[in-house]
Design an enzyme around this catalytic site. Structure first.
Site, PDB file in Angstrom:
ATOM      1  N   GLU A 246      -6.620  -6.661  27.129  1.00 49.07           N
ATOM      2  CA  GLU A 246      -5.193  -6.376  27.234  1.00 49.07           C
ATOM      3  C   GLU A 246      -4.424  -6.868  26.006  1.00 49.07           C
ATOM      4  O   GLU A 246      -4.481  -8.042  25.634  1.00 49.07           O
ATOM      5  CB  GLU A 246      -4.632  -7.034  28.499  1.00 49.07           C
ATOM      6  CG  GLU A 246      -3.129  -6.952  28.661  1.00 49.07           C
ATOM      7  CD  GLU A 246      -2.634  -5.533  28.871  1.00 49.07           C
ATOM      8  OE1 GLU A 246      -1.555  -5.210  28.341  1.00 49.07           O
ATOM      9  OE2 GLU A 246      -3.322  -4.757  29.562  1.00 49.07           O
ATOM     10  N   THR A 289      -2.185   0.977  29.252  1.00 52.09           N
ATOM     11  CA  THR A 289      -3.546   0.514  29.544  1.00 52.09           C
ATOM     12  C   THR A 289      -4.390   1.595  30.206  1.00 52.09           C
ATOM     13  O   THR A 289      -5.550   1.802  29.841  1.00 52.09           O
ATOM     14  CB  THR A 289      -3.488  -0.731  30.448  1.00 52.09           C
ATOM     15  OG1 THR A 289      -2.849  -1.799  29.730  1.00 52.09           O
ATOM     16  CG2 THR A 289      -4.877  -1.176  30.861  1.00 52.09           C
ATOM     17  N   HIS A 402      -0.732 -10.329  28.793  1.00 47.97           N
ATOM     18  CA  HIS A 402       0.193  -9.218  29.029  1.00 47.97           C
ATOM     19  C   HIS A 402       1.628  -9.678  28.795  1.00 47.97           C
ATOM     20  O   HIS A 402       1.973 -10.833  29.050  1.00 47.97           O
ATOM     21  CB  HIS A 402       0.034  -8.708  30.470  1.00 47.97           C
ATOM     22  CG  HIS A 402       0.715  -7.404  30.739  1.00 47.97           C
ATOM     23  ND1 HIS A 402       2.076  -7.298  30.933  1.00 47.97           N
ATOM     24  CD2 HIS A 402       0.223  -6.140  30.841  1.00 47.97           C
ATOM     25  CE1 HIS A 402       2.393  -6.032  31.142  1.00 47.97           C
ATOM     26  NE2 HIS A 402       1.290  -5.310  31.088  1.00 47.97           N
ATOM     27  N   ASP A 462      -6.668  -2.626  24.023  1.00 46.61           N
ATOM     28  CA  ASP A 462      -6.164  -1.387  24.628  1.00 46.61           C
ATOM     29  C   ASP A 462      -4.926  -0.848  23.925  1.00 46.61           C
ATOM     30  O   ASP A 462      -4.766   0.354  23.761  1.00 46.61           O
ATOM     31  CB  ASP A 462      -5.917  -1.569  26.131  1.00 46.61           C
ATOM     32  CG  ASP A 462      -4.846  -2.602  26.460  1.00 46.61           C
ATOM     33  OD1 ASP A 462      -4.413  -3.338  25.555  1.00 46.61           O
ATOM     34  OD2 ASP A 462      -4.449  -2.680  27.647  1.00 46.61           O
ATOM     35  N   HIS A 463      -4.027  -1.726  23.501  1.00 46.78           N
ATOM     36  CA  HIS A 463      -2.807  -1.277  22.816  1.00 46.78           C
ATOM     37  C   HIS A 463      -2.126  -2.473  22.174  1.00 46.78           C
ATOM     38  O   HIS A 463      -2.478  -3.625  22.425  1.00 46.78           O
ATOM     39  CB  HIS A 463      -1.847  -0.568  23.779  1.00 46.78           C
ATOM     40  CG  HIS A 463      -1.471  -1.387  24.983  1.00 46.78           C
ATOM     41  ND1 HIS A 463      -0.627  -2.479  24.908  1.00 46.78           N
ATOM     42  CD2 HIS A 463      -1.828  -1.290  26.286  1.00 46.78           C
ATOM     43  CE1 HIS A 463      -0.474  -3.009  26.107  1.00 46.78           C
ATOM     44  NE2 HIS A 463      -1.202  -2.314  26.967  1.00 46.78           N
TER      45      HIS A 463
END
Length: 638
Positions: A246, A289, A402, A462-463
């Site tokens: 994440e 995600t 996150h 993921d990003h």
């Protein structure tokens, strides 16, 4: 209707009242446009949104002749709320809320901490005039009771005619914008209301027909592979364990914090038995995600309208888990969150996932942020992993790192320098360090359970988690990495394939994206895909990497081995930027034209395939076969 009797002179009181409501909304909308950085089309966007707002209020007068004043106020409240929501959304995603987000309302509870972190008291001033107007209406209704409440009030056709005239001008204005931007209609050139209307139209329209000749050039480029395949079958017979990390970007791996490694475990991994892709980029859409996992498993681009599991619900797919199943793999997903978050539980069977362990299966005994902590995710899942027949494909979706990245104090393990104490970057680095340590813990668990030596461990981000468009954050990161923090660095995430005992140690420096994950892993597993089976490429067997971007930057933006091109937010090619990735020097825009056209062609072709459920046909005839079908359809239309 007898229009001769229903077309009357407009009521001056009503027009004055409407003007107050329209102008107050327009002023707030212009404030939002200024916050968004709208400059080139600022006046045009204001005029176009003025026409649209006026048209909407005219419709209310026409359809609610006896209660239009109530309709005015509710309309004002609704649009003010939309401005408020867009301001909050823009502060994090730097674009307007997509209309497709209506399908994501059920996800809001899971990200409530992130939402509250974005709220600012000043944003609530958007409702100040709305509250005042409520009292103003009551006052006016007492002064002009007779015409506010006259039950004889009837529909006046003059308002409908005025609406149609305004909308005719509106359509003409939008067409002029489309002509000047080569059809790139964006929030920065349409403004808030008109972009939402356009976005609604996009959500309901059929998939656009791709130009087959332009798309063919993209497909030919995708098909170019080396004759002698490298690393084919390197993972054959091994368990494949993928960790979708994440918000993990690459820069924390490459820069120490006051002599402390932020990712010591990951840094150790890439030094031994690992293929490390150092110029790998995220390509997520509105699903963030969930779109990352969709892209890596499918080899096609995410939806441009909403999260992909929703957009393509009911489609037929051919995915990496399905491909591995042909080699005897069982596919498992571990995610310590609600199983229906991003519609995963309903989507996974169609993605080829055999087993899904979620919050309903884990003991949710340590919640950090969105869900189960990374430590508990790994600790509890190892027992299930041991029980699965080998080889297996295990896909872990971590949660702890996150937004807003504020770790509980006992887990703030880095000694934070004063300049980063209690800053966004400081919180982010603490979260990344925690993530890194838990990956180390997981690897030790695999060793203890005898799973490590005959498995491969694949890790990718993921990003992005740190947005360079936020000025304060940009300054923090630029200081930390000792160079300007720009889009190429923001979108860069790590990808590593750790193969214990293989002796393979190589850094792959060509540009690649998440869309390339499927064909790259298929080659490593010993069962390569046909070159035109997906829109991604096998990064181990090509010379020219290419990464198309969409959604979070204007479509047409791309990254290749040498340069990055960012399409201007106004949709004007000549206002775009391109620079050399190594030197930072500006690249002439004409040198980026071919890549820009390829990026648009790939995204449009992907959308056409997905929205028309053509994956089964792609599996039979390849992408070239799809283009042949498009040519046939175009010939029929002629």
């Amino acid at each position: 209707m007898d229009w001769g009797k229903r077309i009357e002179k407009p009521n001056a009181h009503i027009i004055r009242m409407m003007t107050v409501f329209v102008i107050t909304l327009l002023v707030k909308m212009m404030i939002l446009h200024w916050i968004m950085g709208v400059r080139l089309y600022f006046i045009q966007a204001a005029i176009m949104n003025l026409m649209t707002l006026t048209g909407l209020f005219l419709l209310f007068i026409y359809f609610f002749p006896k209660n239009y004043f109530k309709a005015f106020w509710w309309m004002h409240l609704l649009v003010s709320g939309l401005i408020f929501v867009n301001t909050v959304y823009y502060s994090h995603f730097f674009t307007l809320v997509p209309v497709g987000s209506v399908f994501q309302i059920g996800q809001l509870g899971g990200v409530s901490d992130s939402i509250f972190a974005l709220l600012r008291p000043i944003y609530f001033l958007y409702f100040a005039d709305t509250i005042y107007l409520r009292f103003w209406i009551k006052k006016k209704s007492k002064l002009y009771h007779s015409w506010y409440y006259d039950k004889k009030n009837r529909r006046n056709g003059i308002y409908a005619i005025a609406f149609m005239v305004l909308m005719s001008f509106m359509v003409g204005a939008i067409n002029l914008v489309a002509l000047s931007t080569e059809g790139n209609l964006r929030p920065a050139n349409l403004g808030m209301i008109n972009y939402h209307i356009y976005d609604t139209f996009r959500l309901t329209r059929p998939a656009p027909i791709v130009d087959p000749d332009q798309a063919e050039e993209a497909v030919i480029a995708i098909e170019e592979e080396e004759k002698d395949r490298r690393f084919e079958g390197l993972l054959e017979g091994r368990n494949i364990i993928v960790i979708q990390a994440e918000s993990l970007q690459s820069f924390p791996m490459e820069h120490a914090l006051a002599d402390q490694e932020v990712t010591p475990v990951l840094n150790d991994l890439i030094r031994q038995d690992t293929l490390y892709f150092s110029n790998f980029y995220e390509q997520v859409g509105w699903g963030n995600t969930s779109d990352a996992e969709f892209v890596v498993h499918n080899g096609f681009y995410p939806s441009t309208s909403t999260f992909s599991y929703q957009a393509y619900e009911g489609n037929d797919f051919y995915t990496l888990p399905m491909h591995l199943e042909k080699q005897g793999y069982t596919s498992i997903v571990f995610h310590g969150n609600d199983p229906e978050f991003w519609s995963r539980q309903s989507a996974y069977p169609g993605q080829g996932i055999h087993h899904f362990y979620s919050a309903e299966d884990f003991e949710m005994n340590e919640i950090i942020g969105l869900g189960l902590s990374d430590y508990e995710l790994y600790k509890q899942s190892i027992q299930w992993l041991k029980e699965k027949p080998e080889p297996f494909y295990a896909f872990y979706i971590t949660l702890t790192c996150h937004h807003p990245f504020v770790m509980p104090e006992p887990y703030q393990w880095l000694d934070m320098p004063a300049e980063y104490e209690d800053t966004y970057l400081g919180h982010y680095l603490q979260s990344v360090y925690y993530m890194d340590q838990q990956i180390g813990y997981f690897i030790n668990l695999l060793k203890e359970e005898g799973l490590y030596d005959h498995s491969a461990i694949v890790i990718y981000g993921d990003h992005q988690g740190v947005d360079m468009r936020n000025q304060e954050i940009n300054e923090q990161v630029s200081r930390y990495i000792s160079r300007p923090y720009q889009e190429d660095e923001m979108f860069r995430v790590p990808l590593m394939v750790h193969v214990p005992g293989s002796g393979v140690e190589e850094e792959i420096t060509l540009a690649g994206g998440q869309i390339d994950f499927f064909p790259t892993m298929a080659n490593l597993a010993g069962n390569p895909l046909a070159p035109d089976a997906v829109l991604g490429q096998d990064l181990l067997n090509i010379k020219e990497g290419f990464v198309a971007k969409q959604v979070h930057v204007s479509a047409g933006s791309f990254i290749d081995n040498e340069k990055i091109f960012i399409m201007s937010p106004e949709g004007l090619y000549d206002n775009s930027q391109s620079w050399n990735l190594k030197t930072g020097e500006q690249v002439p825009l004409e040198e980026a034209r071919q890549g820009y056209e390829r990026a648009l062609a790939e995204i449009t072709l992907s959308e056409y395939v997905m929205e028309n459920n053509l994956i089964p046909r792609v599996q039979k005839a390849g992408l070239s076969g799809i283009l042949d079908n498009i040519r046939f359809l175009l010939d029929l239309e002629k």
